[in-house]
Motif scaffolding. Structure first.
Motif, PDB file in Angstrom:
ATOM      1  N   ILE A   2       0.887  -1.186   0.134  1.00 52.73           N
ATOM      2  CA  ILE A   2      -0.002  -0.039  -0.035  1.00 52.73           C
ATOM      3  C   ILE A   2       0.844   1.243  -0.070  1.00 52.73           C
ATOM      4  O   ILE A   2       0.791   2.257  -0.645  1.00 52.73           O
ATOM      5  CB  ILE A   2      -0.836   0.015   1.171  1.00 52.73           C
ATOM      6  CG1 ILE A   2      -2.082  -1.167   0.899  1.00 52.73           C
ATOM      7  CG2 ILE A   2      -1.729   1.235   1.242  1.00 52.73           C
ATOM      8  CD1 ILE A   2      -2.875  -1.521   2.377  1.00 52.73           C
ATOM      9  N   SER A   3       1.872   1.309   0.873  1.00 53.35           N
ATOM     10  CA  SER A   3       2.647   2.454   1.003  1.00 53.35           C
ATOM     11  C   SER A   3       3.634   2.760  -0.386  1.00 53.35           C
ATOM     12  O   SER A   3       3.662   4.176  -0.845  1.00 53.35           O
ATOM     13  CB  SER A   3       3.722   2.253   2.100  1.00 53.35           C
ATOM     14  OG  SER A   3       3.204   2.315   3.327  1.00 53.35           O
ATOM     15  N   ASP A   4       3.794   1.706  -0.963  1.00 51.53           N
ATOM     16  CA  ASP A   4       4.614   1.948  -2.458  1.00 51.53           C
ATOM     17  C   ASP A   4       3.443   2.535  -3.302  1.00 51.53           C
ATOM     18  O   ASP A   4       4.155   3.125  -4.520  1.00 51.53           O
ATOM     19  CB  ASP A   4       5.093   0.444  -3.011  1.00 51.53           C
ATOM     20  CG  ASP A   4       6.227  -0.062  -2.235  1.00 51.53           C
ATOM     21  OD1 ASP A   4       6.695   0.704  -1.219  1.00 51.53           O
ATOM     22  OD2 ASP A   4       6.665  -1.269  -2.200  1.00 51.53           O
TER      23      ASP A   4
ATOM     24  N   ASN B  27       0.539   6.265   7.506  1.00 51.79           N
ATOM     25  CA  ASN B  27       0.230   6.995   8.800  1.00 51.79           C
ATOM     26  C   ASN B  27      -0.664   8.150   8.578  1.00 51.79           C
ATOM     27  O   ASN B  27      -1.261   8.706   9.462  1.00 51.79           O
ATOM     28  CB  ASN B  27       1.172   7.119   9.778  1.00 51.79           C
ATOM     29  CG  ASN B  27       1.928   6.221  10.276  1.00 51.79           C
ATOM     30  OD1 ASN B  27       1.336   4.973  10.368  1.00 51.79           O
ATOM     31  ND2 ASN B  27       3.127   6.035  10.453  1.00 51.79           N
ATOM     32  N   ARG B  28      -0.569   9.027   7.315  1.00 56.63           N
ATOM     33  CA  ARG B  28      -1.260  10.231   7.147  1.00 56.63           C
ATOM     34  C   ARG B  28      -2.786   9.662   6.658  1.00 56.63           C
ATOM     35  O   ARG B  28      -3.749  10.600   6.916  1.00 56.63           O
ATOM     36  CB  ARG B  28      -0.743  10.839   6.248  1.00 56.63           C
ATOM     37  CG  ARG B  28       0.447  11.738   6.567  1.00 56.63           C
ATOM     38  CD  ARG B  28       1.033  12.768   5.283  1.00 56.63           C
ATOM     39  NE  ARG B  28       0.097  13.637   4.959  1.00 56.63           N
ATOM     40  CZ  ARG B  28       0.203  14.304   3.591  1.00 56.63           C
ATOM     41  NH1 ARG B  28       0.967  13.852   2.823  1.00 56.63           N
ATOM     42  NH2 ARG B  28      -0.893  15.004   3.321  1.00 56.63           N
ATOM     43  N   LEU B  29      -3.063   8.509   6.526  1.00 57.53           N
ATOM     44  CA  LEU B  29      -4.377   8.242   6.051  1.00 57.53           C
ATOM     45  C   LEU B  29      -5.294   8.219   7.076  1.00 57.53           C
ATOM     46  O   LEU B  29      -4.703   7.670   8.237  1.00 57.53           O
ATOM     47  CB  LEU B  29      -4.280   6.824   5.276  1.00 57.53           C
ATOM     48  CG  LEU B  29      -3.530   6.956   4.141  1.00 57.53           C
ATOM     49  CD1 LEU B  29      -3.630   5.232   3.452  1.00 57.53           C
ATOM     50  CD2 LEU B  29      -3.969   7.782   2.942  1.00 57.53           C
ATOM     51  N   PRO B  30      -6.591   8.526   7.017  1.00 59.57           N
ATOM     52  CA  PRO B  30      -7.532   8.275   7.941  1.00 59.57           C
ATOM     53  C   PRO B  30      -7.354   6.708   8.363  1.00 59.57           C
ATOM     54  O   PRO B  30      -7.151   5.831   7.579  1.00 59.57           O
ATOM     55  CB  PRO B  30      -8.910   8.486   7.422  1.00 59.57           C
ATOM     56  CG  PRO B  30      -8.607   9.284   6.299  1.00 59.57           C
ATOM     57  CD  PRO B  30      -7.212   8.927   5.873  1.00 59.57           C
ATOM     58  N   ALA B  31      -7.623   6.229   9.768  1.00 59.58           N
ATOM     59  CA  ALA B  31      -7.489   4.639  10.250  1.00 59.58           C
ATOM     60  C   ALA B  31      -8.248   3.700   9.356  1.00 59.58           C
ATOM     61  O   ALA B  31      -7.938   2.841   9.163  1.00 59.58           O
ATOM     62  CB  ALA B  31      -7.673   4.675  11.822  1.00 59.58           C
ATOM     63  N   VAL B  32      -9.605   4.478   9.161  1.00 58.52           N
ATOM     64  CA  VAL B  32     -10.546   3.535   8.491  1.00 58.52           C
ATOM     65  C   VAL B  32     -10.237   3.372   6.975  1.00 58.52           C
ATOM     66  O   VAL B  32     -10.141   2.229   6.451  1.00 58.52           O
ATOM     67  CB  VAL B  32     -12.049   4.030   8.432  1.00 58.52           C
ATOM     68  CG1 VAL B  32     -12.203   5.411   7.867  1.00 58.52           C
ATOM     69  CG2 VAL B  32     -13.138   3.243   7.954  1.00 58.52           C
TER      70      VAL B  32
END
Length: 177
Positions: free
Chosen positions: A88-90, A98-103
């Protein structure tokens, strides 16, 4: 065209649009996202959390049972978390996980696990379901963001599945010998 006629047309369009029927798998995905989200918020093990809820549901009829597919998704994501997060990070393009909303993290993790491991789920279904969950659970921008990220990941999913099948096949051959 008057605004009165315009609003009548949009109302008619809304009434004629097909209503998406949410099936058992959709509900299982949503519940898995809920467990993953809650586990992250509580810094808890999502598999343990799911098992607790399974036991609670068995003991109390007023608590909805946890589907087998929910349990599969939660354990699959938990077992493959580092790899899923790396993939996903790639594909985040100038964002960090970590900047994405947790959901959104939970939705992406479930979808990527399905893309890579759920051979009975067509890739288009995994992506559509993730977008639908983002519409239901997250921000207005999340559905298009989730779609864009998964649109890139779906391109590598066949290679990942083929590699996993080859490893599995070699493992099976080694056991047979």
């Amino acid at each position: 065209m008057s605004s009165k006629n315009s609003s009548k047309k949009s109302a008619a369009r809304s009434e004629n649009e097909p209503v998406k029927k949410l099936g058992a798998r959709h509900k299982a995905r949503k519940r898995a996202v809920d467990f993953l989200f809650e586990a992250e918020a509580r810094d808890a093990d999502p598999v343990h959390l799911a098992k607790e809820r399974i036991e609670l549901a068995r003991a109390d009829d007023s608590i909805a049972p946890v589907s087998e597919y929910t349990e599969t998704l939660v354990s699959g994501v938990a077992e493959n978390l580092d790899r899923l997060d790396s993939v996903i990070s790639d594909h985040l393009n100038d964002w960090t996980l970590n900047r994405l909303p947790a959901v959104d993290r939970a939705i992406l993790r479930v979808a990527v696990w399905e893309l890579f491991h759920a051979t009975d789920v067509p890739p288009v279904v995994a992506v559509d379901e993730a977008v639908e969950l983002a519409k239901q659970l997250s921000t207005d921008d999340s559905p298009s963001f989730v779609n864009g990220v998964l649109g890139q990941i779906v391109l590598v999913a066949p290679q990942v599945r083929a590699a996993a099948a080859a490893v599995s096949s070699r493992s099976d051959d080694a056991v047979d010998e």
